[in-house]
Write a protein that holds these residues in place. Structure first.
Motif, PDB file in Angstrom:
ATOM      1  N   THR A 137      34.159  48.965  52.445  1.00  7.58           N
ATOM      2  CA  THR A 137      34.470  49.736  51.241  1.00  7.58           C
ATOM      3  C   THR A 137      35.199  48.902  50.187  1.00  7.58           C
ATOM      4  N   ALA A 138      36.133  48.045  50.612  1.00  6.57           N
ATOM      5  CA  ALA A 138      36.892  47.255  49.641  1.00  6.57           C
ATOM      6  C   ALA A 138      36.015  46.214  48.948  1.00  6.57           C
ATOM      7  N   VAL A 176      34.699  43.854  44.513  1.00  6.77           N
ATOM      8  CA  VAL A 176      34.234  42.505  44.179  1.00  6.77           C
ATOM      9  C   VAL A 176      32.750  42.506  43.833  1.00  6.77           C
ATOM     10  N   SER A 177      31.968  43.243  44.601  1.00  3.71           N
ATOM     11  CA  SER A 177      30.516  43.152  44.464  1.00  3.71           C
ATOM     12  C   SER A 177      29.995  43.816  43.195  1.00  3.71           C
ATOM     13  N   ALA A 178      30.666  44.868  42.707  1.00  5.30           N
ATOM     14  CA  ALA A 178      30.190  45.525  41.489  1.00  5.30           C
ATOM     15  C   ALA A 178      30.290  44.609  40.266  1.00  5.30           C
ATOM     16  N   LEU A 193      20.295  40.840  51.852  1.00  9.60           N
ATOM     17  CA  LEU A 193      21.581  40.948  52.553  1.00  9.60           C
ATOM     18  C   LEU A 193      21.611  42.166  53.470  1.00  9.60           C
ATOM     19  N   LEU A 194      20.996  43.273  53.020  1.00  8.93           N
ATOM     20  CA  LEU A 194      20.922  44.454  53.884  1.00  8.93           C
ATOM     21  C   LEU A 194      20.110  44.167  55.145  1.00  8.93           C
ATOM     22  N   GLY A 224      28.882  45.916  52.087  1.00 11.67           N
ATOM     23  CA  GLY A 224      29.651  46.166  50.872  1.00 11.67           C
ATOM     24  C   GLY A 224      29.211  45.271  49.723  1.00 11.67           C
ATOM     25  N   LEU A 225      28.927  44.001  50.016  1.00 11.13           N
ATOM     26  CA  LEU A 225      28.443  43.075  48.995  1.00 11.13           C
ATOM     27  C   LEU A 225      27.075  43.498  48.485  1.00 11.13           C
TER      28      LEU A 225
END
Length: 554
Positions: A333-334, A338-340, A362-363, A390-391
């Motif tokens: 979640t955190a 960064v990824s957005a 990546l998925l 998350g990324l």
């Protein structure tokens, strides 16, 4: 007369005390930063609700004696109501006043949260979760519209960034907050948390938010379209969840699935002929719009599917406490924070196609890695895949915003944004429903064989085999803290007394092995979906450049 004293003008009327108070109230209303506070509190309520429930699911199941399908409906009932009513909620705000509909949504969300906390059984909890989704659909689509009407253009993007950041913070902190509340207070407290937030948001909104509406809005609300869309989606999801115990090829499941497809077909016909449709179908003529919509569904499919079942794995199978589970899910979640922004930079620099394809690749890596989890896999073998999801999520969501909104005319941006939001919730519904059906089907077909391979006596195996719903949640039927006492007593009676440590270990190992096999099968399905989605990413194009507030809003 003092120089500071007002001089009466002949013919002038001195304002009354009431008029002066009204003037001060009118001046206070429309305060942009207090408007931002109110709507930020609203989106924080919804953001927290999206992730705290995942940590609480095992405790809710044990306390309310809920089956896996019951737990799924706790999530899916909320997401379905949100999905089919988001666009309608925005139209209601445009017609009757965004502040008014927003405040009704806040009040409804708080009251239904109280109903969730007071629910005596899983059925009541599901009903209040559906009503909570209805309230969320009134609340969410009007938040950005209120900000846009309150802030001057020069400050709008900054305000939208803060608004979006508050939601991201709520989503990221949800698992930890949920874990702390569940472990040290109760699962009910995760819903009671919305009461003070909602009360504060209502007070601020009523006192300082200025009303706004679309004075020229004369279109219909397409109630038949809403009914057909919600009915069709409900029937399809019902079929997916019932496949867990009825079987994928059963007449029951096929009948409901077919009925759902027919109703969704009627929805398409309705939208094609409606003068003011809920979802104008001509926007799908643009390839990037329908491809981007499917990619949003896959992204949220992954997010909610993993949050739901990895939460069960971490607590029920791996033995982590709610707080430990929340902390261990933090890399997932955190990473959104960064990824957005990374996704935004990549999309602006290279267009939506590269970050979309990278996100889906990546998925693939994450799903394949999670398919290798075992009962005793250390946390070092878990967290890299949480972080990768998350990324991937941030890359996919920002780039699909460009793919969808950038390929429709500016005047249809609201419809496109509503489409994206609806696709997000629908993806979450499908993630929990499909993964749950796969895991439950695997448990149903394999649990008996696993018990036999460990030489569990027939009478005992027959009782354990009927506890497939429990095993599908990653719970061992001999777990004294999480399994019903009637089940444990039945196993003891079938074994002729207290089960031996060897028999208990065999039942536990068979149950965990079956759940892990089901989890592996679900993750492999995720791999396949992500591969197909990566290919779909080749179809999207940049389209028109988006304003910053369009990107953050979507």
């Amino acid at each position: 007369m003092s120089a500071s004293s007002p001089t009466a003008t002949p013919g002038a009327t001195t304002p009354s005390g009431r008029e002066q108070r009204d003037a001060r109230r009118a001046k206070a209303q429309g305060n942009p930063w207090l408007t931002l506070v109110a709507v930020a509190l609203g989106v924080m309520m919804v953001g927290l609700d999206g992730t705290v429930v995942g940590v609480a699911n095992p405790t809710i199941a044990a306390d309310l004696d809920a089956s896996l399908s019951g737990l799924q409906w706790v999530t899916n009932g909320y997401l379905l109501a949100l999905a089919v009513l988001l666009i309608l909620g925005g139209k209601l705000g445009d017609r009757f006043g965004r502040k008014k509909v927003f405040v009704i949504g806040i009040a409804g969300f708080a009251l239904t949260s109280l109903g969730c906390a007071l629910s005596p059984d899983i059925g009541t909890l599901i009903v209040f979760r559906v009503l909570q989704g209805v309230a969320g659909a009134l609340l969410m689509p009007n938040t950005l519209a209120l900000i846009r009407s309150a802030f001057p253009p020069a400050e709008l993007n900054r305000a939208v960034g803060i608004w979006g950041g508050s939601s991201a913070l709520a989503v990221a902190s949800g698992p930890i907050i949920g874990g702390l509340l569940v472990e040290h207070v109760s699962w009910e407290s995760i819903f009671l948390l919305n009461l003070p937030l909602g009360l504060l948001a209502m007070v601020v909104a009523l006192a300082w938010v200025k009303e706004s509406k679309d004075e020229g809005h004369t279109g219909s609300f397409d109630v038949p379209g809403v009914g057909l869309l919600s009915g069709g989606l409900f029937l399809v999801v019902w079929a997916l969840i019932k496949a867990q115990d009825k079987g994928w090829g059963s007449a029951y499941v096929l009948l409901f699935a077919l009925a759902g497809v027919v109703v969704l077909g009627l929805f398409v016909l309705r939208e094609h002929r409606a003068e003011d449709p809920l979802l104008p179908l001509d926007i799908f003529r643009e390839r990037s719009v329908w491809a981007g919509t499917l990619l949003v569904v896959v992204g949220f499919f992954a997010l909610f599917g993993v949050l739901f079942f990895i939460g069960l794995y971490l607590q029920n199978t791996h033995g982590y406490s709610p707080v430990q589970t929340g902390v261990r899910m933090l890399p997932l979640t955190a990473m959104f924070v960064v990824s957005a922004p990374l996704g935004g930079w990549m999309t602006e620099t290279y267009g939506p196609r590269p970050p979309l394809i990278l996100g889906m690749v990546l998925l693939v890596v994450a799903f394949f890695g999670l398919s290798q989890l075992e009962v005793d896999t250390s946390y070092n073998g878990q967290w890299p895949y949480f972080l990768i999801i998350g990324l991937s999520f941030g890359l996919v969501i920002v780039s699909t915003t460009q793919a969808i909104l950038g390929n429709v005319p500016v005047e249809r941006g609201g419809v496109a944004g509503g489409l994206q939001s609806t696709a997000q919730q629908l993806g979450g519904v499908l993630g929990t429903a499909v993964f749950g059906s796969i895991i439950a089907s695997k448990v149903t077909s394999s649990l008996g064989d696993e018990l036999a391979s460990r030489n569990v006596p027939g009478p005992v195996a027959a009782i354990v085999d009927k506890a497939g719903e429990l095993v599908s949640q990653g719970v061992s039927p001999v777990d004294a803290e999480k399994a019903p006492q009637s089940l444990i007593a039945g196993i003891a009676q079938a074994s002729g007394g207290t089960p031996s440590p060897q028999l208990t270990a065999s039942i536990r190992d068979a149950s965990y092995a079956t759940f892990i096999d089901g989890l592996h099968a679900a993750m492999y399905v995720g791999v396949g979906l992500a591969v197909v989605a990566a290919v779909l990413g080749l179809l999207v194009s940049r389209g028109r450049e988006l304003e910053d507030d369009e990107v953050a809003g979507a």
